[in-house]
Design a protein around this motif. Structure first.
Motif, PDB file in Angstrom:
ATOM      1  N   UNK A   1     -14.035  24.213 -14.364  1.00 25.09           N
ATOM      2  CA  UNK A   1     -14.033  23.806 -15.773  1.00 25.09           C
ATOM      3  C   UNK A   1     -12.678  23.210 -16.151  1.00 25.09           C
ATOM      4  N   UNK A   2     -11.595  23.859 -15.746  1.00 30.35           N
ATOM      5  CA  UNK A   2     -10.256  23.360 -16.059  1.00 30.35           C
ATOM      6  C   UNK A   2      -9.985  22.050 -15.315  1.00 30.35           C
ATOM      7  N   UNK A   3     -10.389  21.961 -14.050  1.00 28.74           N
ATOM      8  CA  UNK A   3     -10.163  20.743 -13.266  1.00 28.74           C
ATOM      9  C   UNK A   3     -10.890  19.547 -13.882  1.00 28.74           C
ATOM     10  N   UNK A   4     -12.105  19.767 -14.366  1.00 32.23           N
ATOM     11  CA  UNK A   4     -12.860  18.673 -14.998  1.00 32.23           C
ATOM     12  C   UNK A   4     -12.163  18.236 -16.286  1.00 32.23           C
ATOM     13  N   UNK A   5     -11.715  19.208 -17.081  1.00 31.00           N
ATOM     14  CA  UNK A   5     -11.024  18.879 -18.327  1.00 31.00           C
ATOM     15  C   UNK A   5      -9.794  18.011 -18.078  1.00 31.00           C
ATOM     16  N   UNK A   6      -9.063  18.307 -17.020  1.00 33.86           N
ATOM     17  CA  UNK A   6      -7.816  17.590 -16.744  1.00 33.86           C
ATOM     18  C   UNK A   6      -8.019  16.422 -15.778  1.00 33.86           C
ATOM     19  N   UNK A   7      -9.274  16.194 -15.374  1.00 31.48           N
ATOM     20  CA  UNK A   7      -9.599  15.091 -14.468  1.00 31.48           C
ATOM     21  C   UNK A   7      -8.736  15.144 -13.207  1.00 31.48           C
ATOM     22  N   UNK A   8      -8.729  16.315 -12.565  1.00 36.51           N
ATOM     23  CA  UNK A   8      -7.948  16.488 -11.355  1.00 36.51           C
ATOM     24  C   UNK A   8      -8.817  17.097 -10.269  1.00 36.51           C
ATOM     25  N   UNK A   9      -8.489  16.869  -9.000  1.00 38.21           N
ATOM     26  CA  UNK A   9      -9.314  17.421  -7.913  1.00 38.21           C
ATOM     27  C   UNK A   9      -9.126  18.925  -7.772  1.00 38.21           C
ATOM     28  N   UNK A  10     -10.162  19.568  -7.229  1.00 34.96           N
ATOM     29  CA  UNK A  10     -10.159  21.018  -7.029  1.00 34.96           C
ATOM     30  C   UNK A  10     -10.261  21.315  -5.542  1.00 34.96           C
ATOM     31  N   UNK A  11      -9.403  22.199  -5.062  1.00 31.58           N
ATOM     32  CA  UNK A  11      -9.479  22.690  -3.676  1.00 31.58           C
ATOM     33  C   UNK A  11     -10.008  24.120  -3.714  1.00 31.58           C
ATOM     34  N   UNK A  12     -11.073  24.369  -2.980  1.00 32.38           N
ATOM     35  CA  UNK A  12     -11.757  25.668  -3.027  1.00 32.38           C
ATOM     36  C   UNK A  12     -11.526  26.425  -1.725  1.00 32.38           C
ATOM     37  N   UNK A  13     -11.060  27.670  -1.870  1.00 27.72           N
ATOM     38  CA  UNK A  13     -10.887  28.560  -0.719  1.00 27.72           C
ATOM     39  C   UNK A  13     -11.750  29.801  -0.928  1.00 27.72           C
TER      40      UNK A  13
ATOM     41  N   UNK B   1     -21.881  14.208 -10.559  1.00 26.89           N
ATOM     42  CA  UNK B   1     -20.603  13.825  -9.963  1.00 26.89           C
ATOM     43  C   UNK B   1     -19.423  14.101 -10.906  1.00 26.89           C
ATOM     44  N   UNK B   2     -19.464  15.229 -11.586  1.00 32.04           N
ATOM     45  CA  UNK B   2     -18.436  15.537 -12.586  1.00 32.04           C
ATOM     46  C   UNK B   2     -17.188  16.153 -11.978  1.00 32.04           C
ATOM     47  N   UNK B   3     -17.319  16.803 -10.813  1.00 30.78           N
ATOM     48  CA  UNK B   3     -16.216  17.562 -10.232  1.00 30.78           C
ATOM     49  C   UNK B   3     -15.810  16.976  -8.886  1.00 30.78           C
ATOM     50  N   UNK B   4     -14.529  16.718  -8.719  1.00 29.90           N
ATOM     51  CA  UNK B   4     -14.002  16.251  -7.439  1.00 29.90           C
ATOM     52  C   UNK B   4     -13.504  17.451  -6.647  1.00 29.90           C
ATOM     53  N   UNK B   5     -14.062  17.644  -5.446  1.00 26.99           N
ATOM     54  CA  UNK B   5     -13.669  18.770  -4.595  1.00 26.99           C
ATOM     55  C   UNK B   5     -13.235  18.234  -3.232  1.00 26.99           C
ATOM     56  N   UNK B   6     -12.251  18.906  -2.646  1.00 25.23           N
ATOM     57  CA  UNK B   6     -11.807  18.526  -1.300  1.00 25.23           C
ATOM     58  C   UNK B   6     -12.869  18.929  -0.282  1.00 25.23           C
ATOM     59  N   UNK B   7     -13.220  17.982   0.600  1.00 27.00           N
ATOM     60  CA  UNK B   7     -14.200  18.234   1.658  1.00 27.00           C
ATOM     61  C   UNK B   7     -13.800  17.436   2.892  1.00 27.00           C
TER      62      UNK B   7
END
Length: 498
Positions: free
Chosen positions: A281-293, A487-493
């Motif tokens: 939610x925060x990453x989408x608000x700030x238009x920044x990519x998210x890295x998930x561990x 396609x709202x969220x950018x995630x590292x893959x």
């Protein structure tokens, strides 16, 4: 009179057939049991003794579980459950319904006799039923194990004849019973389909960050019995320039995420699905990519995007490869996997109340048992039609398989919601759903309903119910407005297989 003569003739013919089958059965048993063979004398008692009380199969299940491979663990769990159900049917039902005297052990060489001399009915063979059930159950989730386990199950069945415990037909009946129970289990709870093997054709390119520069990681060190802390230490070594923020018990998770994102170019998160949803939610608000561990118990979202194990996300950050995936909102609050009301919400609430005292796995078992004992339905109105629902499932994206055991998503960019409603609040409805599932007709019964759409509005005429998003119990509401955002969220893959 003619009818009576016909019935009498049928009974006589049936008796003759049974006698002929028994004679053949006894002849085969005699041939196998009395055959002199040092190999049979040495190995058959050992094998049949190892399978006593399902010890052999439980040991194999334990070995599969400690591999830490998800498919192996699912296979072990399915195999043990199938074995347990089959053993119960064979020993407590089938043997009581059909009593058959055991073979004469005097034909068997003394050195080949099994350790125990069973006194229960010979028909069917419980060892053989359990062997077939376990082998078929494991193979459903782990096909590569099917052949070796099937051969081992066959040898266990043969050992029951060679050691004088059963006739061949007892063993055959056991194999049929075990295989049938496993097949029913596959219909009721379909095996997990393989994960998506083909990534998006073109991944987004982001600046490579070989040392984690510009990345801020928010981690819950207490998550999953300390897994978060261990993961944090390994990530410090893998990405030494990455900034790490550790959550405290009293922290407002969303506020910490916002503060971390304000000082970062990439927001990273290590936690369970609920914590990851907050970060998204925060990453989408700030238009920044998210890295998930992955650092939670189930890590559904991390596994879906291929971020489990954690080294895959490390590689994606270093290479700068990412993808855009869908998210969904229920009453304007984000969820990444699923949302629900009804029985699952009850399950989560009971589990959370117990897990600090008895641990999450045992708490989940107790919560599941308590939830199933309740005959509670929620009135649900979709498209102007009111239905009774024991289980209401909303997926972010289309889940597979169809029916009410959804497991995986093959497309993270379809822009659809997956709504499934199931009513099992009464004994009759449970019977109908069970029968429909076994016959492949679940979509045709009124107790089950499914809808796919980009937006949904679901009313709860009976009053507000607690909402669960990604395994976290939230607020109560009597109106659910749900929408998918493509396609709202950018995630590292990274590309799978690398």
């Amino acid at each position: 009179m003619a009818r009576r003569r016909n019935e009498s003739g049928i009974r006589v013919a049936a008796t003759e057939v049974r006698e002929q089958v028994h004679a053949l059965d006894a002849a085969v048993f005699s041939a196998v049991a009395s055959t002199p063979s040092p190999v049979l004398d040495r190995w058959m008692p050992r094998l049949t003794n190892a399978a006593d009380h399902s010890g052999l199969w439980l040991a194999i299940a334990g070995g599969l579980y400690v591999t830490r491979r998800s498919r192996a663990r699912r296979g072990a769990l399915r195999g043990v459950i199938t074995l347990g159900a089959t053993s119960l049917i064979a020993n407590q039902l089938a043997k009581r319904l059909h009593h058959r005297v055991r073979p004469v052990r005097a034909l068997v060489p003394m050195g080949r006799l099994s350790r125990r001399a069973p006194s229960s009915s010979s028909f069917p063979s419980g060892h053989s039923a359990s062997a077939a059930a376990f082998a078929a159950g494991v193979a459903a989730e782990l096909p590569a194990a099917g052949v070796p386990l099937g051969l081992l199950a066959g040898l266990v069945g043969f050992s029951r004849v060679a050691t004088g415990a059963h006739y061949p037909s007892d063993v055959a009946a056991g194999f049929v019973l075990g295989s049938t129970v496993a097949a029913i289990g596959r219909r009721l709870v379909p095996p997990a389909t393989p994960p998506v093997t083909s990534p998006p054709r073109e991944l987004d390119r982001l600046p490579p960050r070989s040392r984690g520069e510009g990345v801020t990681l928010v981690v819950n060190p207490a998550s999953h019995s300390g897994r978060g802390a261990a993961l944090s230490r390994s990530l410090r070594r893998a990405l030494p320039d990455m900034r790490i923020v550790e959550l405290e018990d009293e922290d407002d998770v969303e506020a910490v995420m916002r503060a971390a994102a304000a000082k970062a170019e990439v927001l990273a998160v290590a936690g369970g699905d609920g914590t990851i949803a907050t970060a998204a939610h925060v990453a989408i608000e700030r238009d920044m990519p998210l890295a998930v561990f992955p650092a939670g118990t189930f890590n559904h979202f991390a596994r879906t995007i291929g971020a489990d194990p954690a080294r895959r996300t490390v590689q994606a950050i270093r290479r700068g490869t990412a993808d855009r995936v869908d998210v969904a909102y229920l009453n304007e609050r984000i969820f990444l996997n699923t949302a629900s009301v009804g029985a699952y919400t009850d399950f989560v609430r009971i589990r959370e109340g117990l897990e600090k005292r008895i641990g999450k796995p045992l708490a989940a078992l107790v919560a599941g048992w308590r939830t199933m004992k309740k005959d509670r339905a929620v009135a649900v109105s979709v498209d102007g039609r009111v239905r009774e629902s024991s289980l209401l499932f909303i997926g972010n994206g289309q889940y597979e398989p169809r029916g009410f055991a959804p497991r995986v998503r093959e497309d993270l960019q379809d822009g659809l919601l997956d709504l499934r409603i199931l009513d099992v609040s009464t004994r009759w409805s449970r019977f109908v759903v069970l029968l429909a599932t076994l016959t492949g007709q679940l979509a045709r019964v009124k107790q089950y309903h499914e809808v796919s759409a980009p937006e949904l509005e679901i009313a709860l005429p009976g009053g507000p119910e607690r909402i669960t998003r990604d395994g976290e119990v939230g607020e109560a509401s009597d109106l659910l407005r749900v929408r998918a955002v493509r396609r709202a969220l950018t995630v590292y893959r990274i590309r799978r297989g690398r």
